[in-house]
Design a protein around this motif. Structure first.
Motif, PDB file in Angstrom:
ATOM      1  N   THR A  81      -4.983  -5.440   1.553  1.00 20.83           N
ATOM      2  CA  THR A  81      -4.629  -6.374   0.472  1.00 20.83           C
ATOM      3  C   THR A  81      -4.099  -7.684   1.046  1.00 20.83           C
ATOM      4  O   THR A  81      -4.228  -8.736   0.424  1.00 20.83           O
ATOM      5  CB  THR A  81      -3.578  -5.774  -0.496  1.00 20.83           C
ATOM      6  N   ALA A 118      -1.271   4.260   4.116  1.00 20.64           N
ATOM      7  CA  ALA A 118      -0.476   3.239   3.419  1.00 20.64           C
ATOM      8  C   ALA A 118      -0.608   1.898   4.141  1.00 20.64           C
ATOM      9  O   ALA A 118      -0.749   0.838   3.514  1.00 20.64           O
ATOM     10  CB  ALA A 118       0.984   3.665   3.329  1.00 20.64           C
ATOM     11  N   MET A 122      -4.008   0.227   3.535  1.00 17.79           N
ATOM     12  CA  MET A 122      -4.092  -0.377   2.198  1.00 17.79           C
ATOM     13  C   MET A 122      -3.318  -1.699   2.169  1.00 17.79           C
ATOM     14  O   MET A 122      -3.792  -2.700   1.613  1.00 17.79           O
ATOM     15  CB  MET A 122      -3.530   0.599   1.154  1.00 17.79           C
ATOM     16  N   ALA A 123      -2.150  -1.714   2.785  1.00 19.91           N
ATOM     17  CA  ALA A 123      -1.341  -2.944   2.809  1.00 19.91           C
ATOM     18  C   ALA A 123      -2.053  -4.035   3.616  1.00 19.91           C
ATOM     19  O   ALA A 123      -2.104  -5.201   3.192  1.00 19.91           O
ATOM     20  CB  ALA A 123       0.036  -2.661   3.388  1.00 19.91           C
ATOM     21  N   GLY A 129       0.826  -1.203   0.000  1.00 17.75           N
ATOM     22  CA  GLY A 129       0.000   0.000   0.000  1.00 17.75           C
ATOM     23  C   GLY A 129       0.856   1.247   0.000  1.00 17.75           C
ATOM     24  O   GLY A 129       1.994   1.226   0.478  1.00 17.75           O
TER      25      GLY A 129
END
Lengths: 158, 383
Positions: free
Chosen positions: B265, B258, B261-262, B236
């Motif tokens: 996923t 960030a 997002m990481a 991310g």
């Protein structure tokens, strides 16, 4: 594949000294133009307001970074604010020690959602604190050139 | 992710304060040779695409992508250069592999910081030219102001920031790659010269030269190449506002975004329990604490106490920057994120030697692009 031999002595490690001469003009744009003209000609600060997000931008912008609306509502804002955070800088741009350390602060401008980064003056470093009320000190009108340095510094109120 | 992606090879040129004998191209070559040897590949035959990460001003050049191909074995091949951090380069490589068009992609980043003679000027050039740059201040003033606000909002003591330096530089003593291993005390850090108060000299990472190259491959290819692939589980990246005047000075919102997002996923819901250790940007000591909180690895305001209690030490419950981080390895400019990822890979392979974390299975690497940016990128890896 590999580095088979390496240089064995610093006297054999040659360098070429180079430089990139860079000179630029920075167009202030519609919002910057108006902001700095108001300082230069009228000694006052202006912001733009986003009615959708109810935010007042200082420095003014033509667009809201939250909702991306075009902003055309200009409002006069006070030249006073509070120290949101600050630092005492001891190095110049070349990394050398400054003879006289300088105080830099982010000043949250009263009644807005923004503010300005600037120097503090007329105050000792150990007297500054977060939340301190300060005001902009504008240079004399004849000395103003249309830029952030038309504000000489911010100083404590009262 | 729609396709498996793994890191199958890593290589480096060691991190040192100066490298008078090698050009940056030779450092890249040295790192590339190691990575290709490690992956067991021939770049002229087996690599489908190359991604480099570089910033023209840090290179003292313009149009840096033109300088790339030969030293990586990339002549006549697809090459792209990204202006960002090394983890942005990993993101680009992962995306290329996810398309199905590429099976093996190489990522490279480097630092020849010792050749940059006016780095503060370059950083100052990244600030708004009209509102900020005329103040002509050393750009570390931004870190000093951020640090003060972070400490005030969280009640974190200065000693906690200093302990980050003590921990990371001690970790670097166990890392032969690192350029700045040292045995320091909290008082050493606090008593070092002030740069932008409350930031002191030892609380800022000094710079290092170095290069890192990584070989990424799709799942099937990775399994064919190696019996110890390190899997990319999530990635991310995010930015906060450009404007200094609109920032939340106390918090690292880019790191929060960030990280989210990481985690998303990777399917991670509880990062502290699902991740075993982390390599986290510590360009300035307070940044490690601020980033730990933003990444949800502890509660807001608790990173300082956690650090002082030893929770993030090599033998602690959640080791942070076992490599020594940027404080211990040296700050590698655009290569900083790849240095973070490199340590995660070595730990997950069990190749970290005297600093090996036992039973490490999942690791996080997070990079920040330094002042004046609000650019963050995170990647989660597992073995």
């Amino acid at each position: 594949m590999s580095l088979m031999y390496r240089i064995q002595h610093p006297r054999d490690a040659l360098v070429w000294e180079g430089e990139i001469p860079l000179f630029s003009r920075y167009t202030m744009g519609i919002a910057g133009e108006r902001f700095f003209r108001e300082i230069m000609e009228n000694g006052r600060l202006m912001g733009t307001r986003c009615p959708e997000c109810d935010l007042i931008y200082v420095p003014p912008r033509l667009y809201c970074e939250q909702c991306f609306a075009h902003l055309d509502e200009w409002v006069e804002v006070p030249s006073t604010g509070q120290v949101h955070t600050y630092t005492i800088v001891h190095a110049d741009l070349d990394g050398n020690p400054l003879e006289e350390p300088r105080i830099l602060a982010f000043i949250h401008i009263d009644g807005t959602d923004g503010g300005l980064v600037h120097y503090l003056g007329e105050v000792d470093p150990d007297q500054v604190c977060i939340g301190m009320c300060v005001e902009a000190v504008f240079k004399d009108k004849a000395e103003r050139k249309g830029g952030i340095l038309d504000i000489a510094y911010f100083r404590p109120v009262g | 992710m729609i396709r498996e992606v793994a890191i199958v090879g890593v290589g480096w040129s060691p991190f040192r304060s100066i490298t008078p004998d090698l050009s940056y191209k030779e450092m890249m070559y040295e790192a590339a040779v190691r990575a290709y040897e490690d992956a067991g590949i021939d770049p002229r035959r087996d690599v489908d695409s190359f991604v480099t990460v570089a910033e023209d001003f840090n290179e003292g050049t313009s149009i840096f992508d033109e300088y790339v191909p030969d030293q990586l074995g990339a002549l006549h091949r697809p090459v792209q250069t990204i202006t960002g951090d090394g983890i942005h380069g990993i993101a680009a490589a992962v995306m290329q592999i996810l398309t199905g068009q590429f099976d093996v992609v190489v990522v490279e980043a480097h630092s020849k910081a010792s050749n940059v003679l006016t780095l503060p000027h370059i950083l100052a050039y990244a600030m708004d030219p009209v509102f900020n740059r005329p103040l002509a201040a050393h750009p570390y003033f931004i870190a000093g102001m951020e640090m003060r606000r972070y400490l005030a909002e969280t009640g974190t003591p200065l000693e906690a920031c200093a302990q980050v330096v003590v921990k990371n530089r001690a970790n670097a003593l166990r890392n032969p790659l690192a350029g700045y291993g040292a045995d320091l005390t909290i008082d050493d850090v606090l008593a070092s010269e002030p740069i932008a108060e409350p930031l002191t000299r030892l609380a800022c990472a000094d710079h290092a030269d170095g290069a890192v190259v990584m070989v990424l491959a799709s799942g099937e290819t990775a399994r064919a190449l190696t019996d110890r692939p390190i899997w990319v589980r999530g990635i991310g990246w995010a930015n906060d506002t450009f404007w200094l005047e609109s920032r939340p000075w106390g918090q690292a919102r880019y790191a929060y975004l960030a990280g989210q997002m990481a985690y998303s996923t990777a399917g991670i819901k509880s990062p502290r329990t699902e991740i075993d250790f982390a390599e986290i940007d510590d360009t300035f000591a307070y940044k490690e604490l601020q980033h730990l909180e933003a990444l949800g690895l502890c509660k807001p305001g608790e990173a300082g106490a956690w650090t002082l209690e030893g929770g993030t030490e090599l033998e602690g419950e959640f080791p942070v920057n076992p490599s020594g981080g940027s404080l211990g390895e040296g700050h590698l400019l655009d290569c900083t994120g790849l240095a973070r990822v490199l340590e995660v890979v070595l730990q997950l392979r069990g190749e970290a030697g005297p600093r090996q974390i036992e039973d490490a299975e999942v690791g996080l690497a997070f990079a920040w692009r330094g002042v004046p940016t609000t650019s963050g990128a995170a990647v989660i890896l597992s073995n």
